[in-house]
Design a protein around this motif. Structure first.
Motif, short mmCIF file in Angstrom:
data_model
loop_
_atom_site.label_atom_id
_atom_site.label_comp_id
_atom_site.label_asym_id
_atom_site.label_seq_id
_atom_site.Cartn_x
_atom_site.Cartn_y
_atom_site.Cartn_z
N GLN A 1 -0.93 -3.33 -7.27
CA GLN A 1 -1.77 -4.08 -8.20
C GLN A 1 -2.58 -5.17 -7.52
O GLN A 1 -3.51 -5.71 -8.11
CB GLN A 1 -0.90 -4.70 -9.30
N ALA A 2 -2.25 -5.51 -6.30
CA ALA A 2 -2.98 -6.55 -5.57
C ALA A 2 -4.39 -6.08 -5.26
O ALA A 2 -4.65 -4.88 -5.13
CB ALA A 2 -2.24 -6.90 -4.29
N ALA A 3 -5.30 -7.04 -5.16
CA ALA A 3 -6.71 -6.72 -4.89
C ALA A 3 -6.91 -6.17 -3.48
O ALA A 3 -7.87 -5.47 -3.22
CB ALA A 3 -7.57 -7.96 -5.09
N GLY A 4 -6.01 -6.47 -2.58
CA GLY A 4 -6.11 -6.01 -1.20
C GLY A 4 -4.76 -6.16 -0.53
O GLY A 4 -3.74 -6.35 -1.19
N PRO A 5 -4.74 -6.13 0.79
CA PRO A 5 -3.48 -6.32 1.52
C PRO A 5 -2.86 -7.67 1.19
O PRO A 5 -3.56 -8.66 1.00
CB PRO A 5 -3.91 -6.26 2.99
N VAL A 6 -1.53 -7.69 1.10
CA VAL A 6 -0.82 -8.91 0.70
C VAL A 6 0.28 -9.26 1.69
O VAL A 6 0.83 -8.40 2.36
CB VAL A 6 -0.20 -8.76 -0.72
N MET A 7 0.59 -10.54 1.74
CA MET A 7 1.70 -11.03 2.55
C MET A 7 2.98 -10.91 1.73
O MET A 7 2.93 -10.81 0.50
CB MET A 7 1.47 -12.50 2.94
N ALA A 8 4.12 -10.96 2.40
CA ALA A 8 5.41 -10.86 1.70
C ALA A 8 5.56 -11.98 0.68
O ALA A 8 6.09 -11.78 -0.41
CB ALA A 8 6.55 -10.91 2.71
N ARG A 9 5.05 -13.16 1.00
CA ARG A 9 5.13 -14.30 0.09
C ARG A 9 4.42 -13.99 -1.23
O ARG A 9 4.92 -14.29 -2.31
CB ARG A 9 4.52 -15.53 0.77
N GLU A 10 3.24 -13.37 -1.16
CA GLU A 10 2.48 -13.02 -2.37
C GLU A 10 3.23 -11.99 -3.21
O GLU A 10 3.25 -12.06 -4.43
CB GLU A 10 1.10 -12.49 -1.99
N VAL A 11 3.86 -11.02 -2.55
CA VAL A 11 4.65 -10.02 -3.27
C VAL A 11 5.82 -10.72 -3.95
O VAL A 11 6.14 -10.43 -5.10
CB VAL A 11 5.14 -8.91 -2.31
#
Length: 151
Positions: A99-109
């Protein structure tokens, strides 16, 4: 007339060379025996590698045991294996990355799935799960450490 001293030297040298020849013949036999052993070891290794590859190819993921209880392992992503075969927490992690707009960091997940990201002890297990999903082919990890769905 032949010089006896020269004959004695020639005889002594011949004896030295005969001894050296025996040593070299013994070494050559040892080298050939070791080479034969290595050839056998190589054939056994090739055969065992082939057998292991066949066994791994035919065997699917097997549930593991932790503390005497069966635990569900994360299956490899293959045709016919759907996201719903993943455990519930892994499904949530995968959905958050998708669902993220692009690649994400573990913190964002972690923020998306409700993990306390301010505490490193809670973020590291999440990062471990993300890496497990990468290893099984569900996600892709970029060189900068961000995660994205497989392209």
């Amino acid at each position: 007339m032949l010089d006896p001293e020269l004959l004695e030297r020639i005889t002594a040298r011949r004896a030295e060379l005969d001894e050296l020849e025996e040593q070299l013949a013994k070494q050559l036999a040892e080298v050939r025996a070791e080479r034969d052993e290595l050839a056998v070891a190589e054939r056994v290794l090739e055969r065992m590698t082939g057998q292991l590859a066949e066994e791994r190819a035919s065997a699917g993921p097997v549930p593991g045991q932790v503390g005497g209880r069966a635990v569900m392992l994360i299956p490899h992503r293959e045709s016919g294996v759907e996201e719903d075969s993943l455990p519930w927490d892994y499904q949530r992690i995968l959905a958050a990355v998708q669902q993220a707009a692009g690649p994400v960091m573990a913190r964002e997940v972690g923020e998306a799935v409700g993990v306390g990201v301010s505490v490193k002890a809670k973020l590291e297990p999440l990062r471990s799960k993300l890496i497990r999903l990468v290893d099984r082919g569900w996600l892709r990890k970029l060189p900068d450490g961000r995660f994205t769905t497989r392209l």
